[in-house]
Scaffold this active site. Structure first.
Site, short mmCIF file in Angstrom:
data_model
loop_
_atom_site.label_atom_id
_atom_site.label_comp_id
_atom_site.label_asym_id
_atom_site.label_seq_id
_atom_site.Cartn_x
_atom_site.Cartn_y
_atom_site.Cartn_z
N GLY A 1 1.06 -0.89 0.35
CA GLY A 1 -0.04 -0.24 0.10
C GLY A 1 0.81 1.67 -0.05
O GLY A 1 2.16 0.73 0.89
N GLN B 1 2.88 9.98 1.92
CA GLN B 1 4.04 9.19 1.81
C GLN B 1 5.05 9.63 0.83
O GLN B 1 6.29 9.27 0.62
CB GLN B 1 4.12 7.87 1.60
CG GLN B 1 3.16 7.64 2.74
CD GLN B 1 3.58 6.03 3.10
OE1 GLN B 1 2.23 5.56 2.53
NE2 GLN B 1 4.02 4.81 3.64
N CYS C 1 5.82 0.30 8.13
CA CYS C 1 4.94 1.51 6.90
C CYS C 1 6.87 1.47 6.56
O CYS C 1 8.30 1.62 7.13
CB CYS C 1 4.79 2.01 7.89
SG CYS C 1 4.05 4.17 6.87
N LEU C 2 6.42 2.11 5.11
CA LEU C 2 7.57 2.27 3.55
C LEU C 2 8.11 3.51 4.61
O LEU C 2 9.05 4.12 4.68
CB LEU C 2 7.38 2.48 2.73
CG LEU C 2 6.71 1.00 2.07
CD1 LEU C 2 6.70 1.14 1.05
CD2 LEU C 2 8.07 0.50 1.96
N HIS D 1 -4.17 1.41 8.15
CA HIS D 1 -2.86 1.70 7.95
C HIS D 1 -2.91 3.37 6.42
O HIS D 1 -2.22 3.81 7.03
CB HIS D 1 -2.29 0.83 8.02
CG HIS D 1 -0.86 0.63 7.88
ND1 HIS D 1 0.28 0.71 8.96
CD2 HIS D 1 -0.35 1.23 7.07
CE1 HIS D 1 1.08 1.01 7.86
NE2 HIS D 1 1.34 1.75 6.82
N GLU D 2 -3.58 1.99 5.37
CA GLU D 2 -4.00 3.31 4.63
C GLU D 2 -4.07 4.56 4.86
O GLU D 2 -3.17 5.80 4.49
CB GLU D 2 -3.71 2.33 3.52
CG GLU D 2 -2.79 1.50 2.87
CD GLU D 2 -1.90 1.73 2.18
OE1 GLU D 2 -0.67 3.23 2.59
OE2 GLU D 2 -0.23 1.07 3.21
N HIS E 1 -3.05 7.60 6.99
CA HIS E 1 -1.77 7.91 6.37
C HIS E 1 -2.23 9.54 5.98
O HIS E 1 -1.85 10.28 6.04
CB HIS E 1 -0.86 7.55 5.66
CG HIS E 1 -0.10 6.72 5.63
ND1 HIS E 1 1.18 7.52 6.22
CD2 HIS E 1 0.65 5.51 5.65
CE1 HIS E 1 1.71 6.27 6.49
NE2 HIS E 1 1.57 4.87 6.21
#
Ligand code: NI
Length: 187
Positions: free
Chosen positions: A49, A54, A104-105, A146-147, A150
């Site tokens: 995702g 991000q 998470c990235l 989670h996404e 953001h």
């Protein structure tokens, strides 16, 4: 297409609420290109995702795609075809909490145990500006939450109940994963 740089925890863009897109913006070459770039960036990073903040764009846009052949997550059991989520609204359908180890990235190298509701409904616009609805439960419900967090300037680390459950990936894999029945998630 271009691989974009991923913002890491501490960058202000991750703490700025994302703004909604208009239908006109969604059909614009700039946003269509951003969607393509995010796809390429997510694939390059091996993520499941990616949210626009991000990649330094405070816009209500996120992608989710789960492939079982993702080499970073061989334990991933369920697939989810690519979804482009714009201006999403989340409704909790079942408040029963479930816990997954998330990554998470934007928070590289770490995993944390996060509790979230187990079933949600997402109302959103797709990349053509068309209204869509999706119901996600279990592991997928956590991926969506989670996404979409953001887009509300929230990172998974904010939601870890017990700070002792924030660990490095290597230690997670060595000491926690073998003992755990939980699936791992990292966007
Ligand atoms: Ni993330």
């Amino acid at each position: 297409m271009t691989i974009r740089k991923i913002a890491r925890m501490g960058h202000p863009v991750l703490r700025k609420p994302a703004r909604a897109l208009t239908l006109k913006e969604i059909s614009s070459p700039e946003i269509q290109r951003l969607i393509q770039d995010m796809m390429e960036t997510m694939h390059d990073a091996g993520g499941i995702g990616l949210a626009a903040p991000q990649v330094h764009e405070a816009l209500q846009l996120a992608l989710i795609e789960i492939k079982v052949d993702n080499p970073r997550y061989p334990e991933m059991a369920e697939e989810q075809e690519l979804l482009v989520l714009i201006n999403p609204k989340v409704t909790v359908l079942d408040e029963t909490e479930q816990a997954f180890w998330e990554g998470c990235l934007s928070v590289p190298g770490l995993r944390g145990l996060v509790h979230r509701p187990r079933k949600i409904q997402i109302d959103y616009l797709d990349q053509n500006g068309k209204e869509q609805q999706f119901i996600a439960e279990d592991f997928l419900a956590t991926v969506f939450q989670h996404e979409l967090d953001h887009l509300n300037a929230t990172l998974y680390v904010d939601k870890i109940k017990d700070p002792r459950n924030l660990v490095f990936i290597e230690e997670y894999q060595r000491y926690i994963l073998p003992e755990s029945k939980d699936q791992e998630l990292a966007d």
